[in-house]
Write an enzyme that holds these catalytic residues in place. Structure first.
Site, PDB file in Angstrom:
ATOM      1  CG  ASP A  39      -1.985   1.051   1.200  1.00 48.08           C
ATOM      2  OD1 ASP A  39      -2.428   1.402   0.088  1.00 48.08           O
ATOM      3  OD2 ASP A  39      -2.380   1.536   2.265  1.00 48.08           O
ATOM      4  CG  ASN A  88      -7.915  -1.487  -6.118  1.00 43.62           C
ATOM      5  OD1 ASN A  88      -7.060  -2.300  -5.800  1.00 43.62           O
ATOM      6  ND2 ASN A  88      -8.213  -0.438  -5.360  1.00 43.62           N
TER       7      ASN A  88
END
Length: 261
Positions: A39, A88
């Site tokens: 991340d 996403n």
């Protein structure tokens, strides 16, 4: 800043410390299965002044290649990488998503060649662009007989959706066998659901690592991580260092795992 941190740890004292950490990690304390949530790639690119998030995603993919080498070096047998979630797919802008899909395809292709690692796609192929789904399927097929570290690529993945898919699979199989709903309800077990997950047949993750200081699961391996240990690293994904990884493994080795107790 990310740019300065990424250049740390090049000197002899750093290498000496790395080697000392490695020696402290005997095989019996190393986790069998490590799951990684990379991340902070977009934030990294933004901090360095790049116009496109693709620079961060490429740097994150390069770090994942390093990460797998680190895992191999200490004896981790299974690694799960969270590369692209269903969220996403739905929420990222089209240009960034297109770049990310290309980067993931390149990574999957590279990981399926030149080593004895076994690559497995974990997720919904039908939600992915056909080209990416084909690359992932080819990588899995190409490495199916390999006996090295097992690498799960979570692409088009969502933990809640995985559980739903597992239950649907159980119901469909039970229906094919002519069983009743009452019989299914009476016989359903956690172990049965686990067998029908995308990761069916693999051990659950012992350790889940997430970079960038965020402390949440983001729909990753929800069922499988019920008894996992968690370790959160402040470094943005591309800035993760081997020493950060080894400290995570050392921290895991020092914990008293209770498996829900």
């Amino acid at each position: 800043m990310a740019s300065t941190r990424s250049n740390e740890g090049r000197g002899p004292l750093y290498r000496l410390y790395i080697n000392r950490l490695r020696r402290s990690l005997t095989p019996e304390v190393v986790p069998h299965h490590v799951a990684m949530m990379i991340d902070g790639n977009r934030r990294w690119a933004r901090q360095l002044g790049y116009e496109s998030a693709a620079h961060g995603h490429r740097a994150g993919a390069a770090k994942m290649r390093e990460f797998l080498d680190w895992c191999d070096a200490v004896g981790v047998k299974v690694v799960s990488l969270y590369l692209l979630s269903n969220d996403n797919l739905a929420k990222r802008d089209s240009k960034e998503l297109s770049d990310l899909i290309e980067i993931i395809a390149e990574l999957a292709e590279e990981l399926s060649r030149g080593t004895d690692r076994r690559v497995q796609h974990v997720g919904r192929a039908d939600l992915l662009p056909a080209e990416l789904a084909a690359v992932l399927a080819a990588a899995q097929q190409r490495t199916r007989d390999n006996t090295g570290m097992h690498v799960n690529l979570a692409v088009g993945y969502g933990g809640r959706g995985e559980i739903v898919d597992a239950v649907r699979s159980i119901i469909a199989k039970h229906d094919e066998e002519g069983g009743s709903l009452e019989e299914l309800a009476a016989s359903l077990t956690p172990e049965q659901i686990g067998e029908h997950l995308y990761t069916g047949g693999l051990p659950d993750p012992d350790l889940v690592i997430r970079t960038s200081g965020e402390q949440r699961l983001s729909d990753f391996l929800l069922w499988q991580s019920a008894h996992s240990e968690f370790y959160f690293v402040e470094a943005l994904g591309p800035d993760l260092r081997e020493v950060d990884f080894l400290r995570a493994i050392r921290d895991y080795a020092q914990r008293d795992r209770r498996y829900g107790g």
